[in-house]
Design an enzyme around this catalytic site. Structure first.
Site, mmCIF file in Angstrom:
data_model
loop_
_atom_site.group_PDB
_atom_site.id
_atom_site.type_symbol
_atom_site.label_atom_id
_atom_site.label_comp_id
_atom_site.label_asym_id
_atom_site.label_seq_id
_atom_site.Cartn_x
_atom_site.Cartn_y
_atom_site.Cartn_z
ATOM 1 N N ASN A 9 -11.581 -40.958 10.447
ATOM 2 C CA ASN A 9 -10.551 -39.913 10.503
ATOM 3 C C ASN A 9 -9.611 -40.319 11.633
ATOM 4 O O ASN A 9 -9.933 -40.150 12.800
ATOM 5 C CB ASN A 9 -11.194 -38.548 10.775
ATOM 6 C CG ASN A 9 -10.150 -37.464 11.001
ATOM 7 O OD1 ASN A 9 -8.948 -37.687 10.799
ATOM 8 N ND2 ASN A 9 -10.599 -36.289 11.428
ATOM 9 N N TRP A 10 -8.481 -40.872 11.249
ATOM 10 C CA TRP A 10 -7.550 -41.386 12.262
ATOM 11 C C TRP A 10 -6.876 -40.264 13.037
ATOM 12 O O TRP A 10 -6.245 -40.518 14.062
ATOM 13 C CB TRP A 10 -6.480 -42.264 11.598
ATOM 14 C CG TRP A 10 -6.969 -43.596 11.100
ATOM 15 C CD1 TRP A 10 -8.255 -44.072 11.123
ATOM 16 C CD2 TRP A 10 -6.172 -44.624 10.493
ATOM 17 N NE1 TRP A 10 -8.297 -45.332 10.568
ATOM 18 C CE2 TRP A 10 -7.033 -45.697 10.182
ATOM 19 C CE3 TRP A 10 -4.815 -44.749 10.183
ATOM 20 C CZ2 TRP A 10 -6.583 -46.875 9.583
ATOM 21 C CZ3 TRP A 10 -4.367 -45.911 9.578
ATOM 22 C CH2 TRP A 10 -5.244 -46.964 9.282
ATOM 23 N N LYS A 11 -6.973 -39.032 12.529
ATOM 24 C CA LYS A 11 -6.269 -37.889 13.153
ATOM 25 C C LYS A 11 -4.787 -38.239 13.315
ATOM 26 O O LYS A 11 -4.243 -38.975 12.487
ATOM 27 C CB LYS A 11 -6.950 -37.496 14.468
ATOM 28 C CG LYS A 11 -8.462 -37.262 14.263
ATOM 29 C CD LYS A 11 -9.146 -36.557 15.392
ATOM 30 C CE LYS A 11 -10.626 -36.382 15.059
ATOM 31 N NZ LYS A 11 -11.351 -35.631 16.084
ATOM 32 N N HIS A 95 -11.441 -29.216 8.795
ATOM 33 C CA HIS A 95 -11.765 -29.842 10.077
ATOM 34 C C HIS A 95 -11.622 -28.790 11.180
ATOM 35 O O HIS A 95 -10.730 -27.942 11.128
ATOM 36 C CB HIS A 95 -10.839 -31.035 10.346
ATOM 37 C CG HIS A 95 -11.324 -31.879 11.476
ATOM 38 N ND1 HIS A 95 -11.151 -31.508 12.797
ATOM 39 C CD2 HIS A 95 -12.027 -33.035 11.505
ATOM 40 C CE1 HIS A 95 -11.731 -32.428 13.571
ATOM 41 N NE2 HIS A 95 -12.263 -33.354 12.813
ATOM 42 N N GLU A 97 -10.363 -28.915 13.953
ATOM 43 C CA GLU A 97 -9.026 -28.883 14.577
ATOM 44 C C GLU A 97 -8.050 -28.084 13.716
ATOM 45 O O GLU A 97 -7.144 -27.434 14.246
ATOM 46 C CB GLU A 97 -8.542 -30.328 14.823
ATOM 47 C CG GLU A 97 -9.347 -30.976 15.962
ATOM 48 C CD GLU A 97 -9.524 -32.481 15.860
ATOM 49 O OE1 GLU A 97 -8.805 -33.124 15.082
ATOM 50 O OE2 GLU A 97 -10.416 -33.008 16.563
ATOM 51 N N GLU A 166 -19.922 -31.369 11.792
ATOM 52 C CA GLU A 166 -19.261 -31.818 13.011
ATOM 53 C C GLU A 166 -19.365 -30.724 14.073
ATOM 54 O O GLU A 166 -18.544 -29.798 14.099
ATOM 55 C CB GLU A 166 -17.778 -32.097 12.736
ATOM 56 C CG GLU A 166 -17.528 -33.207 11.757
ATOM 57 C CD GLU A 166 -16.199 -33.909 12.023
ATOM 58 O OE1 GLU A 166 -16.211 -35.148 12.097
ATOM 59 O OE2 GLU A 166 -15.165 -33.236 12.195
ATOM 60 N N GLY A 172 -14.844 -35.729 20.127
ATOM 61 C CA GLY A 172 -13.952 -36.286 21.137
ATOM 62 C C GLY A 172 -14.437 -36.100 22.560
ATOM 63 O O GLY A 172 -13.699 -36.332 23.515
ATOM 64 N N SER A 210 -18.284 -37.883 18.106
ATOM 65 C CA SER A 210 -18.609 -38.968 19.036
ATOM 66 C C SER A 210 -19.612 -39.955 18.464
ATOM 67 O O SER A 210 -20.421 -40.531 19.195
ATOM 68 C CB SER A 210 -19.090 -38.402 20.384
ATOM 69 O OG SER A 210 -18.057 -37.631 20.987
ATOM 70 N N GLY A 231 -14.034 -40.319 14.367
ATOM 71 C CA GLY A 231 -12.707 -40.162 14.948
ATOM 72 C C GLY A 231 -12.342 -41.373 15.787
ATOM 73 O O GLY A 231 -11.940 -42.421 15.284
ATOM 74 N N GLY A 232 -12.486 -41.240 17.102
ATOM 75 C CA GLY A 232 -12.033 -42.267 18.037
ATOM 76 C C GLY A 232 -12.481 -43.676 17.688
ATOM 77 O O GLY A 232 -11.683 -44.624 17.740
HETATM 78 P P1 13P Z 1 -14.701 -38.261 17.412
HETATM 79 O O1 13P Z 1 -15.471 -39.324 16.684
HETATM 80 O O2 13P Z 1 -13.487 -38.785 18.112
HETATM 81 O O3 13P Z 1 -15.575 -37.420 18.271
HETATM 82 O O4 13P Z 1 -14.106 -37.290 16.267
HETATM 83 C C1 13P Z 1 -14.975 -36.812 15.313
HETATM 84 C C2 13P Z 1 -14.165 -36.114 14.282
HETATM 85 O O5 13P Z 1 -13.606 -35.074 14.519
HETATM 86 C C3 13P Z 1 -14.054 -36.758 12.972
HETATM 87 O O6 13P Z 1 -13.468 -35.913 12.040
#
Ligand code: 13P
Length: 252
Positions: A9-11, A95, A97, A166, A172, A210, A231-232
């Site tokens: 997930n590149w966000k 998600h 967010e 999640e 994050g 994470s 994510g990251g």
């Molecule tokens: P991180 O891997 O950066 O914690 O993000 C997880 C996430 O929200 C994937 O959708």
């Protein structure tokens, strides 16, 4: 046996140049036939760019959201038929967010999942508790309420969704749920799916929060953890590739 799915997930990250080099590096590092499923969920403006790059590769294309509506006067929204038109295979829905910053409710998330399925796009339905909710002992109730709304909305298509657990406190933050904590929640979700469909064993339940090259193997070794929503670590080719390799090992 369920295949593992590793979805990046590149966000809201990337640009044309960095997308191209990230994908080139990931593609170069992949074995010819990968024993797990791989996807990247990219910002919508880059769906065309990334779609061209991953065409005829093992990487599938994903979006980070989808409208609950099919078409019409919904400025800024992107519909499931549009995603399908661009050969998008997955859409993340709900998600944390989106729930937090865009006020998305359980009911709306369910409608989005339903709209995605109706167009042949697989929704990745995200659920997860906040730290306060975990500390108050509400984890199970929260994730069950969130998943129940999606199950209700998609009806007999439950076995066609992907679920992502999640925990909000792990996103994050560098804090990962322990494999035992994650597995416990995944087992709860699996049992809830089993009450709704006789095909619950088919449903992939991903862990996200994470997940990285160092912790992926032990998370992916859990019985009900069928992959990761990353994510990251999905923004760094070596890290993403390490997670893919961990998924391949866990599938063997
Ligand atoms: P991180 O891997 O950066 O914690 O993000 C997880 C996430 O929200 C994937 O959708």
């Amino acid at each position: 046996m369920r295949k593992k799915l590793i979805a990046g997930n590149w966000k809201m990250n990337g640009d044309k140049a960095s997308n191209a080099s990230l994908l080139a590096d990931v593609l170069q590092g992949l074995e010819a036939s990968v024993a797990c499923e791989i996807a990247v969920c990219v910002p919508s403006v880059y769906i065309d760019q990334v779609g061209r790059m991953v065409d005829a590769t093992p990487i599938r294309l994903g979006a980070q959201d989808v409208s609950a509506q099919d078409k019409g006067a919904y400025t800024g929204e992107i519909s499931a038929p549009m995603l399908k038109d661009m050969s998008v295979r997955y859409a993340i829905v709900g998600h944390s967010e989106r729930r937090q910053y865009h006020g998305e409710t359980d009911a709306l998330v369910g409608e989005k999942a339903k709209a995605a399925l109706a167009s042949g796009v697989t929704p990745i339905v995200c659920v997860g508790e906040t730290l306060d909710q975990r500390e108050a002992g509400e984890t199970e109730a929260v994730v069950k309420r969130q998943l129940a709304a999606a199950i209700h909305a998609v009806g007999h298509c439950v076995s066609e969704i992907v679920v992502a657990y999640e925990p909000v406190w792990a996103i994050g933050t560098g804090k990962t749920a322990t494999p035992e904590q994650a597995q416990a929640v995944h087992a709860v979700l699996r049992a809830q799916l089993a009450a709704a469909t006789e095909h619950a064993e088919k449903v992939q339940i991903l862990y996200g929060g994470s997940m990285n090259a160092g912790n992926a193997a032990e998370l992916l070794a859990q019985a009900d953890i069928d992959g990761g929503l990353i994510g990251g670590a999905s923004l760094k080719a070596p890290d993403f590739l390490s997670i893919v390799r961990a998924a391949v090992v866990a599938s063997a």
